[in-house]
Design a protein around this motif. Structure first.
Motif, PDB file in Angstrom:
ATOM      1  N   SER A 175      92.857  24.761  31.783  1.00  0.00           N
ATOM      2  CA  SER A 175      92.582  26.188  32.033  1.00  0.00           C
ATOM      3  C   SER A 175      93.734  26.808  32.817  1.00  0.00           C
ATOM      4  O   SER A 175      94.113  27.953  32.570  1.00  0.00           O
ATOM      5  N   ASN A 176      94.315  26.054  33.751  1.00  0.00           N
ATOM      6  CA  ASN A 176      95.480  26.575  34.472  1.00  0.00           C
ATOM      7  C   ASN A 176      96.643  26.827  33.515  1.00  0.00           C
ATOM      8  O   ASN A 176      97.342  27.838  33.613  1.00  0.00           O
ATOM      9  N   LEU A 177      96.838  25.914  32.575  1.00  0.00           N
ATOM     10  CA  LEU A 177      97.932  26.083  31.611  1.00  0.00           C
ATOM     11  C   LEU A 177      97.667  27.271  30.691  1.00  0.00           C
ATOM     12  O   LEU A 177      98.576  28.032  30.359  1.00  0.00           O
ATOM     13  N   VAL A 178      96.422  27.409  30.269  1.00  0.00           N
ATOM     14  CA  VAL A 178      96.062  28.508  29.371  1.00  0.00           C
ATOM     15  C   VAL A 178      96.279  29.850  30.074  1.00  0.00           C
ATOM     16  O   VAL A 178      96.799  30.799  29.488  1.00  0.00           O
ATOM     17  N   ASN A 179      95.923  29.929  31.359  1.00  0.00           N
ATOM     18  CA  ASN A 179      96.147  31.166  32.108  1.00  0.00           C
ATOM     19  C   ASN A 179      97.624  31.411  32.401  1.00  0.00           C
ATOM     20  O   ASN A 179      98.032  32.546  32.581  1.00  0.00           O
ATOM     21  N   SER A 180      98.401  30.348  32.450  1.00  0.00           N
ATOM     22  CA  SER A 180      99.826  30.522  32.713  1.00  0.00           C
ATOM     23  C   SER A 180     100.607  30.852  31.446  1.00  0.00           C
ATOM     24  O   SER A 180     101.524  31.672  31.472  1.00  0.00           O
ATOM     25  N   PHE A 181     100.255  30.208  30.317  1.00  0.00           N
ATOM     26  CA  PHE A 181     101.098  30.306  29.119  1.00  0.00           C
ATOM     27  C   PHE A 181     100.462  31.076  27.963  1.00  0.00           C
ATOM     28  O   PHE A 181     101.143  31.434  27.024  1.00  0.00           O
ATOM     29  N   ASN A 182      99.134  31.247  27.979  1.00  0.00           N
ATOM     30  CA  ASN A 182      98.440  31.891  26.853  1.00  0.00           C
ATOM     31  C   ASN A 182      98.917  31.327  25.506  1.00  0.00           C
ATOM     32  O   ASN A 182      99.391  32.055  24.646  1.00  0.00           O
ATOM     33  N   PRO A 183      98.800  29.998  25.324  1.00  0.00           N
ATOM     34  CA  PRO A 183      99.297  29.388  24.084  1.00  0.00           C
ATOM     35  C   PRO A 183      98.312  29.545  22.930  1.00  0.00           C
ATOM     36  O   PRO A 183      97.150  29.896  23.151  1.00  0.00           O
TER      37      PRO A 183
END
Lengths: 320, 320
Positions: free
Chosen positions: A250-258
């Motif tokens: 979830s942190n990655l999704v909020n950072s990168f919106n992949p």
């Protein structure tokens, strides 16, 4: 038509393959590399395995248009200098330059997780995508980033160290010296340690039987067998790791919106169901609406071939 | 020579400026925008402020080569469609298309934090850099990403939501519904709430005196005055927020390996010392060696002009 060679320098072995221009693998050779014998010795193995893979494919090294390889550590993006490989003893070793001189052809050296994601991007689970992340829980937790179809390596090659995202500020100690890194909770190493601490107490019978207190024997396959045998301790440990993988995601999704996160490595191959299901559920709960809704969570498709094909693709781009 | 116009659509006001081709600001006009009157009314204010800024600069709207604006919410990267602005009521509003038609010139619309970082990249603290992140604790905690000199917006415009990186899985509740987001600990809103909970207990005297229990009055300036007056409760709250900002920064540094993180917003302007010092220290402790050593942590330089200049720069790139 000239061929491409891809190789995968691992912690204990070197794997090389010759590929045709459609990236079909024509030959495959593996050799052990003993890091204890020093960097020069490992370099000799790399050269030998390249030659053998060419022999096996019935071609000469001069029939190659380029070589693409990867190393398990920090690689300088432009020069292919291998800064540091914790398990191999390479320190500031100019692997790209040296191979390029010794074989007299263009060479590209990449970090192994990057190469694997690039393989999945061109030939596997992420085909046709533009913005993708890789997350690979194994000995550590590896990560890689593709944005607009290109690998993102950061200012000094250190981008994508997703294993050291802190998900529990006062959590378990990590090999990096910090507490609560994703790697300290969701790597295979972290799972093995926790499972063994149960073995010491006489629980996790299958593990006691097979691993006999040896951390190195608690591999992904054994963890999966214990999980699937219904061992509730192992299930609780794995599910907990998968939940925290979801927090990291979830942190990655909020950072990168992949568009997608590709989960790879032996642990995911052995236990795809709990890892994908639980981590995806937690990620979607915790990520912001627009970011969490659409992102796909996919298992890597190519296994060990991902790094070979990704390395070969990067090499092919040198000579196009 | 044609001019460029940059505007900043905020939660309660619209600011527009006309810039020459060296990005010197020739005029500056601000108008209140009342979101309660609806999107059409806000759109009319945007148009009015654009015309007024041109008047003020002694030019006609037809003397503009392009308009660049920003909005406080999710913006679709290619079309400039404003998906969602929590404080303004814009939902899927085609701001870029509409302005472009109404003024008959190229228009670029960007997320405001992105525009601010782009301004700092071209004219401020990040001049000459290629890989930079922005982190702005304010009402929420905004974030933005530049890689290889370009803004990274993610697959649907949602990249850079660094405020919702989870740094305490069971931490305080965040406005997004999750627990332990960076925003729930290190935003000005989170600080104000904590400070007021002390005020209710008769502590933090300066705040009691000036804010009288009104959360909206606990602004950055008042927090800074209480901090600098030696109020130990306020100091403890701010220092805690700064430490967690450092945890979030270490996660970003391990994910992106940037050259610099630019800290911006009113809270940083009011309290640069504790925020930069404490968060940088924690980040360097927690980030991986190669990533943490070299990254610079810098205060934004341009204040409110960052979004204007960044928006104008993005507009200028449309017509080059």
């Amino acid at each position: 038509m000239k061929k491409i060679l891809g190789f995968d320098l691992g912690g204990t072995k070197v794997l090389a393959a010759v590929l045709d221009n459609d990236f079909n693998i024509l030959s495959r050779v593996k050799m052990k590399a003993n890091a204890d014998l020093g960097v020069k010795s490992v370099y000799k193995v790399i050269c030998a395995v390249i030659k053998d893979a060419c022999d096996e494919a019935g071609i000469d090294v001069s029939d190659l248009s380029a070589i693409g390889g990867c190393a398990p550590g920090l690689v300088e993006p432009k020069t292919g200098l291998v800064y540091d490989t914790p398990n191999l003893g390479f320190k500031n070793f100019p692997l790209q330059e040296k191979l390029s001189q010794d074989f007299n052809i263009p060479v590209h050296i990449e970090n192994d997780v990057n190469a694997g994601l690039y393989g999945e991007l061109h030939f596997g689970a992420a085909r046709g995508m533009e913005n993708v992340l890789a997350l690979s829980p194994g000995t550590g937790v590896g990560g890689a980033i593709v944005i607009d179809g290109k690998l993102i390596r950061g200012s000094r090659g250190g981008a994508g160290e997703f294993g050291h995202i802190i998900v529990q500020p006062d959590g378990p100690l990590c090999g990096c010296g910090q507490r609560g890194c994703l790697e300290a909770i969701s790597s295979r190493t972290a799972l093995s340690q926790q499972i063994l601490s149960f073995a010491v107490r006489g629980r996790v019978p299958l593990v006691i039987d097979e691993a006999k207190g040896n951390l190195k024997k608690v591999k992904s396959g054994l963890i999966a067998r214990a999980y699937n045998s219904g061992d509730e301790d192992v299930q609780a440990i794995v599910d907990y790791a998968a939940r925290y993988l979801g927090v990291g995601m979830s942190n990655l999704v909020n950072s990168f919106n992949p568009e997608a996160i590709i989960l790879g490595g032996g642990l995911i191959e052995a236990l795809p169901e709990p890892f994908l299901k639980i981590s995806t559920k937690v990620m979607r709960e915790k990520a912001m609406g627009v970011n969490g809704e659409k992102v796909k969570v996919l298992a890597a498709e190519l296994g060990d071939d991902a790094v070979i094909k990704g390395s070969a693709q990067l090499a092919a781009e040198l000579v196009r």
